[in-house]
Motif scaffolding. Structure first.
Motif, PDB file in Angstrom:
ATOM      1  N   LEU A 172       0.806  -1.215   0.000  1.00 30.77           N
ATOM      2  CA  LEU A 172       0.000   0.000   0.000  1.00 30.77           C
ATOM      3  C   LEU A 172       0.842   1.270   0.000  1.00 30.77           C
ATOM      4  O   LEU A 172       0.523   2.242  -0.689  1.00 30.77           O
ATOM      5  CB  LEU A 172      -0.941   0.000   1.213  1.00 30.77           C
ATOM      6  N   SER A 173       1.948   1.283   0.766  1.00 33.78           N
ATOM      7  CA  SER A 173       2.748   2.513   0.834  1.00 33.78           C
ATOM      8  C   SER A 173       3.385   2.825  -0.519  1.00 33.78           C
ATOM      9  O   SER A 173       3.461   3.988  -0.928  1.00 33.78           O
ATOM     10  CB  SER A 173       3.820   2.409   1.936  1.00 33.78           C
ATOM     11  N   ALA A 175       2.101   1.912  -3.350  1.00 30.60           N
ATOM     12  CA  ALA A 175       0.973   2.330  -4.190  1.00 30.60           C
ATOM     13  C   ALA A 175       0.671   3.813  -3.993  1.00 30.60           C
ATOM     14  O   ALA A 175       0.465   4.562  -4.965  1.00 30.60           O
ATOM     15  CB  ALA A 175      -0.260   1.490  -3.859  1.00 30.60           C
ATOM     16  N   LYS A 176       0.658   4.274  -2.748  1.00 30.78           N
ATOM     17  CA  LYS A 176       0.376   5.677  -2.470  1.00 30.78           C
ATOM     18  C   LYS A 176       1.475   6.592  -2.999  1.00 30.78           C
ATOM     19  O   LYS A 176       1.214   7.709  -3.461  1.00 30.78           O
ATOM     20  CB  LYS A 176       0.204   5.883  -0.965  1.00 30.78           C
ATOM     21  N   PHE A 177       2.712   6.101  -2.960  1.00 26.74           N
ATOM     22  CA  PHE A 177       3.824   6.887  -3.494  1.00 26.74           C
ATOM     23  C   PHE A 177       3.679   7.043  -5.004  1.00 26.74           C
ATOM     24  O   PHE A 177       3.866   8.140  -5.544  1.00 26.74           O
ATOM     25  CB  PHE A 177       5.148   6.204  -3.153  1.00 26.74           C
ATOM     26  N   GLU A 179       0.927   6.927  -6.682  1.00 18.72           N
ATOM     27  CA  GLU A 179      -0.195   7.851  -6.882  1.00 18.72           C
ATOM     28  C   GLU A 179       0.252   9.301  -6.748  1.00 18.72           C
ATOM     29  O   GLU A 179      -0.182  10.167  -7.516  1.00 18.72           O
ATOM     30  CB  GLU A 179      -1.303   7.560  -5.866  1.00 18.72           C
ATOM     31  N   LYS A 180       1.112   9.575  -5.773  1.00 20.71           N
ATOM     32  CA  LYS A 180       1.604  10.937  -5.570  1.00 20.71           C
ATOM     33  C   LYS A 180       2.386  11.426  -6.782  1.00 20.71           C
ATOM     34  O   LYS A 180       2.380  12.619  -7.111  1.00 20.71           O
ATOM     35  CB  LYS A 180       2.472  11.016  -4.315  1.00 20.71           C
ATOM     36  N   VAL A 313       4.668  10.503   2.799  1.00 20.38           N
ATOM     37  CA  VAL A 313       3.700   9.523   2.294  1.00 20.38           C
ATOM     38  C   VAL A 313       3.673   8.252   3.144  1.00 20.38           C
ATOM     39  O   VAL A 313       2.668   7.938   3.798  1.00 20.38           O
ATOM     40  CB  VAL A 313       4.000   9.139   0.824  1.00 20.38           C
ATOM     41  N   SER A 314       4.767   7.505   3.129  1.00 24.40           N
ATOM     42  CA  SER A 314       4.714   6.139   3.646  1.00 24.40           C
ATOM     43  C   SER A 314       4.590   6.060   5.170  1.00 24.40           C
ATOM     44  O   SER A 314       3.809   5.256   5.688  1.00 24.40           O
ATOM     45  CB  SER A 314       5.933   5.338   3.173  1.00 24.40           C
ATOM     46  N   LEU A 317       0.965   7.254   6.376  1.00 25.09           N
ATOM     47  CA  LEU A 317      -0.035   6.271   5.970  1.00 25.09           C
ATOM     48  C   LEU A 317       0.073   5.008   6.801  1.00 25.09           C
ATOM     49  O   LEU A 317      -0.920   4.495   7.329  1.00 25.09           O
ATOM     50  CB  LEU A 317       0.138   5.935   4.484  1.00 25.09           C
ATOM     51  N   TRP A 318       1.290   4.512   6.926  1.00 24.06           N
ATOM     52  CA  TRP A 318       1.519   3.280   7.681  1.00 24.06           C
ATOM     53  C   TRP A 318       1.176   3.464   9.153  1.00 24.06           C
ATOM     54  O   TRP A 318       0.543   2.598   9.769  1.00 24.06           O
ATOM     55  CB  TRP A 318       2.974   2.850   7.514  1.00 24.06           C
TER      56      TRP A 318
END
Length: 344
Positions: A172-173, A175-177, A179-180, A313-314, A317-318
């Motif tokens: 997930l982390s 994935a979010k990176f 996306e950013k 980000v990571s 989120l985490w």
């Protein structure tokens, strides 16, 4: 239900093997065969010569987890169930059941071997405590696959070019990176990725150079950018009841054997990473398969984007996810790793 059926099948297979055993055997669910050279050249020989390597009157009944037909994401459930005595846990995968275990491998944290070694050493005490208290297992050791880098089908000049591209990610982390950066994260199993790249389901994908080389990713990609996002860790866990049943001197021998094995696999992983990095772009010396990918040097600006991803980000989120399952999660992380990475 599928997990129970897999347990039952694995139990029958191991029971048959035990019927012919001369010495007591530990039941071991190892890393994926598709994981590549570390599984083949380090893990399998270590467990297949377990008594010799540990000095214990114990052998190991060893099978890679995918050969057993059990999903690697179920590793924590498997070790807690007692079906297996030792299990290789891929942290990105088992973090779905225990987010705390992704702590040493957040995007932007362990992006090279030296940093990762310091991070793992600093985190291991808290990791082992959580593993024992929550999952009934003892931490024996770790190894890294190596910095996870970017492979693309089509030209890229830097991270900014990922905007609009479909990028295979593993957690997930990451994935979010992506996306950013404006990319489109696509979660795929490692074994499905080469075909996804070939068919255009993914434009780019992230893994280690050696894993990519073994799986033939350079056959369906054109460019590689050697910038580390994560390092992808595997941890070996032993069922706590089985560990506690060993006499103190045998525990000491087993711990010492895994410490030697850990040092060996970390060094071997670095050798593989360097060799595969050369092989993938057609350079020598090369002990793997030679390809002709175009290497895209990572700029200082792109490296800063990855470093900054940890705090922007990571980690946030985490921490949000992990604190819901373990109220001391992010505080424990900061206490253990803050001094290592200079984060207050």
């Amino acid at each position: 239900m599928k997990l129970k059926l897999a347990f039952a099948a694995a139990t029958l297979a191991l029971a048959a093997a035990h019927a012919h055993a001369d010495n007591p055997k530990l039941r071991v669910a190892g890393s994926l065969v598709s994981g590549g050279m570390i599984q083949q050249h380090k893990e399998q020989p270590f467990f297949e010569n377990f008594a010799k390597n540990t000095g214990l009157p114990l052998d190991a009944e060893y099978k890679p987890v995918d050969v057993l037909g059990v999903k690697d994401a179920d590793g924590l459930r498997i070790i807690k169930s007692g079906l297996f005595d030792i299990v290789a846990l891929r942290l990105a995968q088992v973090s779905r059941d225990e987010p705390f275990f992704l702590g040493p491998d957040l995007v932007g944290l362990s992006t090279d071997y030296d940093t990762a070694r310091k991070v793992v050493d600093a985190y291991s005490e808290a990791f082992d405590k959580r593993l024992q208290e929550r999952h009934g297992a003892k931490l024996l050791g770790t190894y890294p696959f190596g910095p996870q880098v970017l492979f693309c089908k089509g030209a890229v000049t830097g991270l900014a070019d990922l905007k609009g591209k479909k990028v295979r990610v593993s957690d997930l982390s990451l994935a979010k990176f992506i996306e950013k950066l404006g990319g489109i994260p696509v979660t795929l199993a490692f074994g499905e990725t080469q075909q996804a790249l070939e068919r255009g389901v993914a434009d780019c994908a992230i893994t280690g150079p050696s894993s990519a080389n073994s799986a033939g990713w350079p056959e369906v990609t054109t460019h590689v950018m050697p910038i580390g996002f994560q390092i992808h860790l595997v941890a070996y866990a032993m069922n706590l009841k089985k560990w506690q049943a060993l006499p103190a001197d045998q525990q000491a021998k087993l711990a010492a054997a895994f410490k030697r094995y850990e040092a060996d696999t970390w060094a071997y992983s670095r050798e593989l990473w360097n060799d595969a990095s050369r092989c993938n772009v057609g350079q020598q010396p090369c002990n793997g398969k030679r390809y002709a990918l175009k290497e895209v040097p990572a700029t200082a600006a792109d490296r800063k984007v990855v470093r900054d991803a940890l705090t922007s980000v990571s980690l946030p989120l985490w921490a949000e996810i992990c604190d819901k399952s373990f109220d001391k999660c992010s505080a424990t992380w900061k206490q253990a790793l803050g001094p290592v990475i200079g984060l207050k």
